[in-house]
Design a protein around this motif. Sequence first.
Motif, PDB file in Angstrom:
ATOM      1  N   GLU A  12      -7.056  -0.024 -11.249  1.00  0.00           N
ATOM      2  CA  GLU A  12      -7.453   0.244  -9.733  1.00  0.00           C
ATOM      3  C   GLU A  12      -6.984  -0.398  -8.686  1.00  0.00           C
ATOM      4  N   MET A  13      -8.530  -2.023  -9.014  1.00  0.00           N
ATOM      5  CA  MET A  13      -8.156  -2.592  -7.342  1.00  0.00           C
ATOM      6  C   MET A  13      -6.776  -2.588  -7.207  1.00  0.00           C
ATOM      7  N   TYR A  14      -5.723  -3.282  -8.089  1.00  0.00           N
ATOM      8  CA  TYR A  14      -4.211  -4.176  -7.865  1.00  0.00           C
ATOM      9  C   TYR A  14      -4.039  -2.442  -7.256  1.00  0.00           C
ATOM     10  N   ARG A  15      -3.751  -1.522  -7.414  1.00  0.00           N
ATOM     11  CA  ARG A  15      -3.020   0.101  -6.591  1.00  0.00           C
ATOM     12  C   ARG A  15      -3.888   0.085  -5.662  1.00  0.00           C
ATOM     13  N   HIS A  16      -5.168  -0.263  -5.201  1.00  0.00           N
ATOM     14  CA  HIS A  16      -5.572  -0.199  -3.971  1.00  0.00           C
ATOM     15  C   HIS A  16      -4.808  -0.681  -2.846  1.00  0.00           C
ATOM     16  N   PHE A  17      -5.240  -2.470  -3.384  1.00  0.00           N
ATOM     17  CA  PHE A  17      -4.089  -3.155  -2.196  1.00  0.00           C
ATOM     18  C   PHE A  17      -2.772  -2.941  -2.166  1.00  0.00           C
ATOM     19  N   LEU A  18      -1.678  -2.237  -3.183  1.00  0.00           N
ATOM     20  CA  LEU A  18      -0.763  -1.268  -2.582  1.00  0.00           C
ATOM     21  C   LEU A  18      -0.728  -1.034  -1.430  1.00  0.00           C
ATOM     22  N   ARG A  19      -1.285   0.326  -2.117  1.00  0.00           N
ATOM     23  CA  ARG A  19      -1.879   1.291  -1.199  1.00  0.00           C
ATOM     24  C   ARG A  19      -2.305   0.661   0.226  1.00  0.00           C
ATOM     25  N   HIS A  20      -3.034  -0.550   0.330  1.00  0.00           N
ATOM     26  CA  HIS A  20      -3.695  -0.541   1.600  1.00  0.00           C
ATOM     27  C   HIS A  20      -3.902  -1.890   1.523  1.00  0.00           C
ATOM     28  N   PRO A  21      -2.257  -2.587   2.214  1.00  0.00           N
ATOM     29  CA  PRO A  21      -3.225  -4.124   1.718  1.00  0.00           C
ATOM     30  C   PRO A  21      -3.789  -4.952   2.994  1.00  0.00           C
ATOM     31  N   ASP A  22      -4.484  -4.092   3.796  1.00  0.00           N
ATOM     32  CA  ASP A  22      -4.950  -4.860   4.860  1.00  0.00           C
ATOM     33  C   ASP A  22      -6.598  -4.917   4.608  1.00  0.00           C
ATOM     34  N   THR A  23      -6.922  -4.035   3.484  1.00  0.00           N
ATOM     35  CA  THR A  23      -8.267  -3.927   2.530  1.00  0.00           C
ATOM     36  C   THR A  23      -8.854  -5.383   3.449  1.00  0.00           C
ATOM     37  N   SER A  24     -10.139  -5.998   3.284  1.00  0.00           N
ATOM     38  CA  SER A  24     -10.697  -7.344   3.091  1.00  0.00           C
ATOM     39  C   SER A  24     -11.414  -7.041   1.982  1.00  0.00           C
ATOM     40  N   VAL A  25     -11.352  -9.164   1.404  1.00  0.00           N
ATOM     41  CA  VAL A  25     -11.525  -8.780   0.230  1.00  0.00           C
ATOM     42  C   VAL A  25     -13.455  -8.609   0.102  1.00  0.00           C
ATOM     43  N   ASP A  26     -13.684  -8.630   1.574  1.00  0.00           N
ATOM     44  CA  ASP A  26     -14.674  -8.705   1.517  1.00  0.00           C
ATOM     45  C   ASP A  26     -15.385  -6.889   1.338  1.00  0.00           C
ATOM     46  N   ASP A  27     -14.875  -6.246   1.374  1.00  0.00           N
ATOM     47  CA  ASP A  27     -14.940  -4.994   1.928  1.00  0.00           C
ATOM     48  C   ASP A  27     -14.381  -4.075   0.404  1.00  0.00           C
ATOM     49  N   ILE A  28     -13.699  -4.650  -0.868  1.00  0.00           N
ATOM     50  CA  ILE A  28     -12.803  -4.288  -1.417  1.00  0.00           C
ATOM     51  C   ILE A  28     -14.602  -3.461  -2.125  1.00  0.00           C
ATOM     52  N   HIS A  29     -15.513  -4.401  -2.368  1.00  0.00           N
ATOM     53  CA  HIS A  29     -16.387  -3.484  -3.408  1.00  0.00           C
ATOM     54  C   HIS A  29     -16.999  -2.204  -3.015  1.00  0.00           C
ATOM     55  N   LEU A  30     -16.844  -1.535  -1.143  1.00  0.00           N
ATOM     56  CA  LEU A  30     -17.286  -0.897  -0.832  1.00  0.00           C
ATOM     57  C   LEU A  30     -16.262   0.073  -0.893  1.00  0.00           C
ATOM     58  N   ARG A  31     -15.279   0.297  -0.748  1.00  0.00           N
ATOM     59  CA  ARG A  31     -14.077   0.776  -0.981  1.00  0.00           C
ATOM     60  C   ARG A  31     -13.964   1.604  -2.542  1.00  0.00           C
ATOM     61  N   LEU A  32     -13.956   0.564  -3.405  1.00  0.00           N
ATOM     62  CA  LEU A  32     -13.660   0.648  -4.647  1.00  0.00           C
ATOM     63  C   LEU A  32     -15.523   1.614  -5.633  1.00  0.00           C
ATOM     64  N   HIS A  33     -16.229   1.351  -4.562  1.00  0.00           N
ATOM     65  CA  HIS A  33     -17.761   1.847  -5.005  1.00  0.00           C
ATOM     66  C   HIS A  33     -17.365   1.205  -6.255  1.00  0.00           C
ATOM     67  N   MET A  34     -17.483  -0.490  -6.461  1.00  0.00           N
ATOM     68  CA  MET A  34     -18.208  -1.128  -7.230  1.00  0.00           C
ATOM     69  C   MET A  34     -18.892  -2.071  -6.872  1.00  0.00           C
ATOM     70  N   ASP A  35     -19.449  -2.629  -8.392  1.00  0.00           N
ATOM     71  CA  ASP A  35     -20.552  -3.691  -8.227  1.00  0.00           C
ATOM     72  C   ASP A  35     -19.984  -5.000  -7.738  1.00  0.00           C
ATOM     73  N   THR A  36     -20.653  -6.291  -6.971  1.00  0.00           N
ATOM     74  CA  THR A  36     -20.178  -6.589  -5.882  1.00  0.00           C
ATOM     75  C   THR A  36     -20.056  -7.910  -6.782  1.00  0.00           C
ATOM     76  N   ASP A  37     -20.053  -8.760  -8.242  1.00  0.00           N
ATOM     77  CA  ASP A  37     -20.291  -9.518  -9.374  1.00  0.00           C
ATOM     78  C   ASP A  37     -18.804  -8.806  -9.823  1.00  0.00           C
ATOM     79  N   LEU A  38     -18.853  -6.819 -10.121  1.00  0.00           N
ATOM     80  CA  LEU A  38     -17.838  -6.922 -11.148  1.00  0.00           C
ATOM     81  C   LEU A  38     -15.869  -7.085  -9.728  1.00  0.00           C
ATOM     82  N   ALA A  39     -16.377  -6.928  -8.577  1.00  0.00           N
ATOM     83  CA  ALA A  39     -14.950  -7.084  -7.829  1.00  0.00           C
ATOM     84  C   ALA A  39     -14.730  -7.823  -7.799  1.00  0.00           C
TER      85      ALA A  39
END
Length: 327
Positions: A12-39
């Motif tokens: 899911e994360m890899y596909r998100h970065f393919l669609r939105h390569p400008d996403t910050s790694v600091d925000d990825i857990h919010l974009r994916l509704h994912m726990d910070t540690d899991l992200a």
Amino acid sequence: MAVLGVSSSEEEMYRHFLRHPDTSVDDIHLRLHMDTDLARVCLDRLQELGLLSPAGADGSVCPTDPEVALARLVDLRLQALHLEFQRLTRSRHMVDGLRAELGSRSPCPQGIEQLEGLAEIRDRIDCLAFFARDEILSVEPYTRLSPENIERSRPLDLRCLRRGVRIRNVVLRKALQDRPTADYLRELASHGAVIRVVEDTSERILVYDRSAALVPLDPQNTSRGALLAHKSGIVVNIIALFEKIWAEAEDLAYWEATDGTGPASGLSETEQQVLVLMCSVGKDEAGARELGVSVRTYRRYVADLMERLGAVNRAHAALLARERGWI
């Protein structure tokens, strides 16, 4: 992508970065509704697999091109499967360790055993095939296999081939005239067995891992029993006899291409390949290697084609083949 070792969260994360390569790694857990540690675990794992790569000093990442990424995942998965396969095929030492637990009640066989009756012979063959690790050699002068024999042999033979055990088998040409037998031999060959054909032989030989050899007491009446030799000079001599028969036999592919009677009325695909190789390679060894047959069989093809063309040498054969439009 689970079959390639990528979890659903990582995918899911890899596909998100393919669609939105400008996403910050600091925000990825919010974009994916994912726990910070899991992200963070997923990010580290994706970089370890090569699906994400660092893109700047700020910790940003760039997704790897899908074609490159999947090729890398396939390579990693194949390496893992290869290592696992090696571990499985090396598990034979467990048998020796477990057998040692029996102590003196079940000593390892040495010298020569005499097996009585078909039932005991078949049971021992099943056992030897089941535990074979490297190679099975056989010369079997049957003219046909019954449906019962085929169904009994198929699971063991295919299991051995799946485990990477090499099977070299010599059979009579007459056996190819029986359709079920010929179909079964072709099935084994398609799974990796190497089968050769002889016009005539009375020898019956089975050798397992070059350490145990089985021969009948009476080649004309196998029901009388058999001798099983273990790790002795007898085994070496039996292997030498097998290799002699093997060297004088023709590859199954030759007999399939010529229907066991010499060149067919029309050129087969293999014969056309031989003609091309005669014109493009120098040594028979190179031609045989390119064709995937023994040198003896390659030379047999060449001799048959020269005779059919009426050529006095190979250069003449190549010239005549071109004149006739065969190549």
